[in-house]
Design a protein around this motif. Sequence first.
Motif, PDB file in Angstrom:
ATOM      1  N   ALA A  85       0.766  -1.195  -0.095  1.00 49.05           N
ATOM      2  CA  ALA A  85       0.076   0.066   0.079  1.00 49.05           C
ATOM      3  C   ALA A  85       0.946   1.298  -0.189  1.00 49.05           C
ATOM      4  O   ALA A  85       2.003   1.224   0.678  1.00 49.05           O
ATOM      5  CB  ALA A  85      -1.032  -0.008   1.193  1.00 49.05           C
ATOM      6  N   ARG A  86       0.506   2.211  -0.480  1.00 56.24           N
ATOM      7  CA  ARG A  86       0.954   3.878  -0.393  1.00 56.24           C
ATOM      8  C   ARG A  86       0.466   4.415   0.466  1.00 56.24           C
ATOM      9  O   ARG A  86      -0.714   4.619   0.848  1.00 56.24           O
ATOM     10  CB  ARG A  86       0.731   4.436  -1.818  1.00 56.24           C
ATOM     11  N   THR A  87       1.355   5.014   1.448  1.00 55.37           N
ATOM     12  CA  THR A  87       0.672   5.842   2.373  1.00 55.37           C
ATOM     13  C   THR A  87       0.353   7.073   1.782  1.00 55.37           C
ATOM     14  O   THR A  87       1.094   7.716   1.019  1.00 55.37           O
ATOM     15  CB  THR A  87       2.033   6.040   3.426  1.00 55.37           C
ATOM     16  N   ILE A  88      -0.687   7.833   2.287  1.00 60.40           N
ATOM     17  CA  ILE A  88      -1.187   8.874   1.719  1.00 60.40           C
ATOM     18  C   ILE A  88      -1.837   9.795   3.177  1.00 60.40           C
ATOM     19  O   ILE A  88      -2.124   9.223   4.213  1.00 60.40           O
ATOM     20  CB  ILE A  88      -2.527   8.818   0.820  1.00 60.40           C
ATOM     21  N   ASN A  89      -1.769  11.135   2.775  1.00 59.24           N
ATOM     22  CA  ASN A  89      -2.291  11.976   3.997  1.00 59.24           C
ATOM     23  C   ASN A  89      -4.031  11.955   3.847  1.00 59.24           C
ATOM     24  O   ASN A  89      -4.393  11.706   2.751  1.00 59.24           O
ATOM     25  CB  ASN A  89      -1.793  13.432   4.136  1.00 59.24           C
ATOM     26  N   ASN A  90      -4.655  12.602   4.834  1.00 59.16           N
ATOM     27  CA  ASN A  90      -6.279  12.636   4.608  1.00 59.16           C
ATOM     28  C   ASN A  90      -6.887  13.524   3.342  1.00 59.16           C
ATOM     29  O   ASN A  90      -7.566  13.174   2.752  1.00 59.16           O
ATOM     30  CB  ASN A  90      -6.851  12.775   6.021  1.00 59.16           C
ATOM     31  N   LEU A  91      -5.933  14.464   3.361  1.00 57.31           N
ATOM     32  CA  LEU A  91      -6.691  15.623   2.185  1.00 57.31           C
ATOM     33  C   LEU A  91      -6.141  14.751   1.105  1.00 57.31           C
ATOM     34  O   LEU A  91      -7.012  15.066   0.015  1.00 57.31           O
ATOM     35  CB  LEU A  91      -5.814  16.861   2.388  1.00 57.31           C
ATOM     36  N   GLU A  92      -5.169  14.181   0.936  1.00 58.70           N
ATOM     37  CA  GLU A  92      -4.776  13.639  -0.428  1.00 58.70           C
ATOM     38  C   GLU A  92      -5.986  12.469  -0.829  1.00 58.70           C
ATOM     39  O   GLU A  92      -6.027  12.356  -2.059  1.00 58.70           O
ATOM     40  CB  GLU A  92      -3.571  12.929  -0.271  1.00 58.70           C
ATOM     41  N   ALA A  93      -6.255  11.864   0.071  1.00 58.54           N
ATOM     42  CA  ALA A  93      -7.266  10.643  -0.083  1.00 58.54           C
ATOM     43  C   ALA A  93      -8.578  11.295  -0.666  1.00 58.54           C
ATOM     44  O   ALA A  93      -9.086  10.905  -1.487  1.00 58.54           O
ATOM     45  CB  ALA A  93      -7.652   9.966   1.200  1.00 58.54           C
ATOM     46  N   VAL A  94      -9.013  12.447  -0.050  1.00 59.16           N
ATOM     47  CA  VAL A  94     -10.229  13.313  -0.616  1.00 59.16           C
ATOM     48  C   VAL A  94     -10.045  13.637  -2.001  1.00 59.16           C
ATOM     49  O   VAL A  94     -10.936  13.570  -2.733  1.00 59.16           O
ATOM     50  CB  VAL A  94     -10.640  14.344   0.339  1.00 59.16           C
ATOM     51  N   GLN A  95      -8.910  14.115  -2.237  1.00 61.23           N
ATOM     52  CA  GLN A  95      -8.368  14.605  -3.496  1.00 61.23           C
ATOM     53  C   GLN A  95      -8.399  13.289  -4.460  1.00 61.23           C
ATOM     54  O   GLN A  95      -8.962  13.496  -5.728  1.00 61.23           O
ATOM     55  CB  GLN A  95      -7.135  15.231  -3.552  1.00 61.23           C
ATOM     56  N   ILE A  96      -7.972  12.315  -4.173  1.00 62.95           N
ATOM     57  CA  ILE A  96      -8.104  11.170  -5.200  1.00 62.95           C
ATOM     58  C   ILE A  96      -9.588  10.913  -5.187  1.00 62.95           C
ATOM     59  O   ILE A  96      -9.944  10.493  -6.581  1.00 62.95           O
ATOM     60  CB  ILE A  96      -7.327  10.046  -4.418  1.00 62.95           C
TER      61      ILE A  96
END
Length: 381
Positions: free
Chosen positions: A290-301
């Motif tokens: 898995a790739r680590t992402i931040n919470n804002l990045e998740a929403v952007q995806i």
Amino acid sequence: MKIYVVKQGDSVDTIAASQGIPVENLLFDNQIGYPYRLAVGQALYIRDEVPFDERMPLYVFGYAYPIISPDNLENTLPYLTDLYVFSYGFTMEGDLVPPMSPDDWMIERAWQLGVRPVLTLTPLGPDGHFNNSLVSSVVHNREVQQRLIWSLGLKMMEKGFAGLDIDFEYIMAADRLAYADFVKRTTQIMNQFGYQVTVALAPKTSAAQSGLLYEGVDYRLLGEAANRVLLMTYEWGYTFGPPMAVAPINMVRKVVDYAITEIPKEKISLGIPNYGYDWPLPYERGVTRARTINNLEAVQIAIDHGAEIQFDEVAMSPFFRYWQYGVQHEVWFEDVRSYKAKFDLIQEYGLTGAGYWQIMQFFRANWLLMEQMFDIKKFSA
């Protein structure tokens, strides 16, 4: 305080109008940038200018590497009691190994904003992984212990640290008692000089829990040895594991249920993740990463791929799936709903602290929600 979940057809203007708040507040609090797009299912923090009537005092800290951006640190410090600088290591001989990047600027800025900097000690080897041979070398050898504790004391005085955090992981079962004795001895010495000691604990649900992560960690002995403990209640969903919530509240609750039978609740800080993961599917054990992402990045995806964010009511965590280049992905992350579930649990059990791994990315809605629900402890420089 309200949490609004975005529906099909919503816009920042319609949401702000329906909630009776300026659109500028909605944008700022939730870090929504131009062109102000939203994901269906996205949870938004709706500011209430009136704080809760009775806010519990809460000891709050976050781990940060010295490479944190100055802006992220500056934004986060007002919401912290302590800043845990990650991390200092040590050699087999007990010599202290400093972080790879200078940390003086972090320590200085923390004190300026009334936040106490804390030195985090880890048995990280040259490869960046936890090394249980380093743990064995220090807990079974009094001469190595003495050298390490002496080096810690000198470094803490030199740098201006206010406390020590011992974060040892993958402790071997054979080292369980010796490790607890090491923490106890270190705490006794540090306390004489006014330094408080915290110890990080793997998330156990029973005393007899098997596995390398758990067998060397004795909740009762370590709870007695240190001034405060951190329950590392995260990483159920992790880089090499199957897709799932990083900190499912049903599992977090089981850890707390066990912890309070061994450790006074007044000593306990709940671990909280400030990140998520993006898994390519199908998951294959030993292959998928898995790739680590931040919470804002998740929403952007989710926005970029037109995915609707779901919410798991058992784990109390948001998730979604999307397709990219013919590969399906599954994403789990944190939002204001999942954070509120963790804050509610802190209040329910009467815990006295919260510790974030980690604060490298700033997620404003979390901190505003925490400030609304708790009276964050601060200390003067």
